[in-house]
Design a protein around this motif. Structure first.
Motif, PDB file in Angstrom:
ATOM      1  N   THR A  76       0.848  -1.190   0.000  1.00 31.07           N
ATOM      2  CA  THR A  76       0.000   0.000   0.000  1.00 31.07           C
ATOM      3  C   THR A  76       0.883   1.239   0.000  1.00 31.07           C
ATOM      4  O   THR A  76       1.830   1.330   0.800  1.00 31.07           O
ATOM      5  CB  THR A  76      -0.915   0.022   1.234  1.00 31.07           C
ATOM      6  OG1 THR A  76      -1.751  -1.141   1.207  1.00 31.07           O
ATOM      7  CG2 THR A  76      -1.785   1.266   1.251  1.00 31.07           C
ATOM      8  N   VAL A  77       0.613   2.172  -0.890  1.00 33.90           N
ATOM      9  CA  VAL A  77       1.410   3.395  -0.961  1.00 33.90           C
ATOM     10  C   VAL A  77       1.235   4.162   0.349  1.00 33.90           C
ATOM     11  O   VAL A  77       0.106   4.501   0.733  1.00 33.90           O
ATOM     12  CB  VAL A  77       0.975   4.268  -2.152  1.00 33.90           C
ATOM     13  CG1 VAL A  77       1.763   5.573  -2.188  1.00 33.90           C
ATOM     14  CG2 VAL A  77       1.147   3.497  -3.462  1.00 33.90           C
ATOM     15  N   PRO A  78       2.330   4.438   1.075  1.00 31.93           N
ATOM     16  CA  PRO A  78       2.210   5.080   2.386  1.00 31.93           C
ATOM     17  C   PRO A  78       2.034   6.585   2.281  1.00 31.93           C
ATOM     18  O   PRO A  78       2.352   7.203   1.256  1.00 31.93           O
ATOM     19  CB  PRO A  78       3.551   4.744   3.053  1.00 31.93           C
ATOM     20  CG  PRO A  78       4.520   4.678   1.908  1.00 31.93           C
ATOM     21  CD  PRO A  78       3.734   4.093   0.753  1.00 31.93           C
ATOM     22  N   ALA A  79       1.533   7.185   3.361  1.00 31.05           N
ATOM     23  CA  ALA A  79       1.350   8.638   3.391  1.00 31.05           C
ATOM     24  C   ALA A  79       2.674   9.375   3.260  1.00 31.05           C
ATOM     25  O   ALA A  79       2.723  10.517   2.796  1.00 31.05           O
ATOM     26  CB  ALA A  79       0.647   9.041   4.687  1.00 31.05           C
ATOM     27  N   SER A  80       3.771   8.724   3.626  1.00 27.32           N
ATOM     28  CA  SER A  80       5.084   9.379   3.607  1.00 27.32           C
ATOM     29  C   SER A  80       5.537   9.783   2.205  1.00 27.32           C
ATOM     30  O   SER A  80       6.439  10.610   2.061  1.00 27.32           O
ATOM     31  CB  SER A  80       6.139   8.474   4.246  1.00 27.32           C
ATOM     32  OG  SER A  80       6.197   7.219   3.596  1.00 27.32           O
TER      33      SER A  80
END
Length: 317
Positions: A76-80
């Motif tokens: 999952t593409v992280p918020a970072s």
């Protein structure tokens, strides 16, 4: 505002300082470790997205160790990723999902920084979970990158991120010699080599509106030319244009006195740092490198000073 201006000035000064270092390069035959030629090869400097060679190696090593199928494990593409900035060719947004295989293609072929962060976050968290811990997945992954560096004797390298961008408090460095060592190690791995020799690859991102497909092209212009297997490109203002190239020739085969065949594999690694004409420079160094290597072999492959003439790359994993 004053603080932001100060950071900008420091970044520009750093970029100019590194640009003034000029070009660095190393040419080495990977199987024997014979250093063919080099200049400024142990000078520490930024290496931009050549950092992603280490990122790819960690992913491939992790998959081998755990038996994970990179095509079936989704990250999952992280918020970072929002803190990275810069190009976002696949329009990745936090919450999007992508297989580790496709993210690795995007990171190694297309030099996608957000994809590199995504695989690092996922695998870093998996490493922490396996050790019964929690924490920052990317930080854990970068720690693993630096442990790899120690294991293969990258004595003048510090990885600060999985992507290689120069960000506040995330300025890594390496040398042409250390990148050559890393490239030799990486290209021993069939899973890594298979990726970097592709000219392009179709990848898929799963988002809220459904799947999105992208054709990721290899940023290495030499891929597709005879014998070229990769490895990686990189460019930032501080590092300048960089490239690491691997080139194979057919093995040398000779008859032994006992009637058996002696087979000598041949592979050159060329690393060029901070050259605006990096691809033509690499082509020229490959031509010169093969000529010098052939003369060395014809002379009986003499070694006068092993410490200076041989690039030692352990195989700890």
């Amino acid at each position: 505002m004053k603080r932001a201006f100060s950071i900008l000035i420091l970044t520009l000064v750093s970029a100019v300082s590194h640009a003034q270092q000029g070009e660095a390069f190393m040419v080495v035959e990977a199987h024997s470790g014979k250093v063919i030629s080099a200049a400024n090869s142990v000078v520490k400097r930024p290496v931009a997205s050549l950092t992603k060679i280490a990122t790819g190696v960690i992913i491939v090593d992790w998959a081998d160790a755990t038996g994970a199928d990179l095509s079936k494990v989704e990250a999952t593409v992280p918020a970072s990723v929002q803190a990275i900035g810069g190009p976002n060719p696949m329009a990745l947004q936090p919450g999007d999902r992508i297989s580790l295989r496709d993210a690795l293609y995007a990171a190694l072929l297309g030099s996608d920084n957000l994809a590199a962060m995504t695989v690092a976050d996922h695998v870093g968290r998996e490493m922490l979970r396996a050790r019964g811990r929690t924490g920052d997945g990317v930080a854990a992954f970068v720690t693993e990158m630096n442990e790899l560096g120690k294991a293969i004797n990258l004595t003048k390298t510090r990885f600060a991120s999985p992507h290689g961008l120069d960000l506040p408090k995330q300025n890594g460095f390496s040398t042409a010699a250390d990148v050559a060592k890393l490239s030799v190690y990486a290209m021993r791995k069939p899973g890594f080599t298979f990726i970097t020799r592709q000219k392009d690859r179709q990848v898929t991102v799963q988002g809220p509106a459904g799947p999105r497909s992208f054709n990721v092209k290899n940023t290495n212009e030499l891929v597709g030319e005879p014998g070229i297997l990769g490895v990686k490109t990189g460019t930032t203002n501080a590092a300048g244009p960089c490239v690491s190239v691997a080139s194979d020739r057919d093995p040398l085969v000779r008859d032994k006195p006992d009637g058996e065949k002696a087979v000598t594999p041949r592979r050159l690694i060329v690393v060029v740092l901070n050259n605006p004409d990096r691809f033509n420079r690499a082509r020229g160094l490959l031509r010169q490198g093969w000529d010098s290597y052939d003369r060395w072999v014809a002379a009986g492959a003499p070694i006068q000073d092993r410490e200076k003439e041989i690039l030692n790359v352990p195989n700890p994993r």
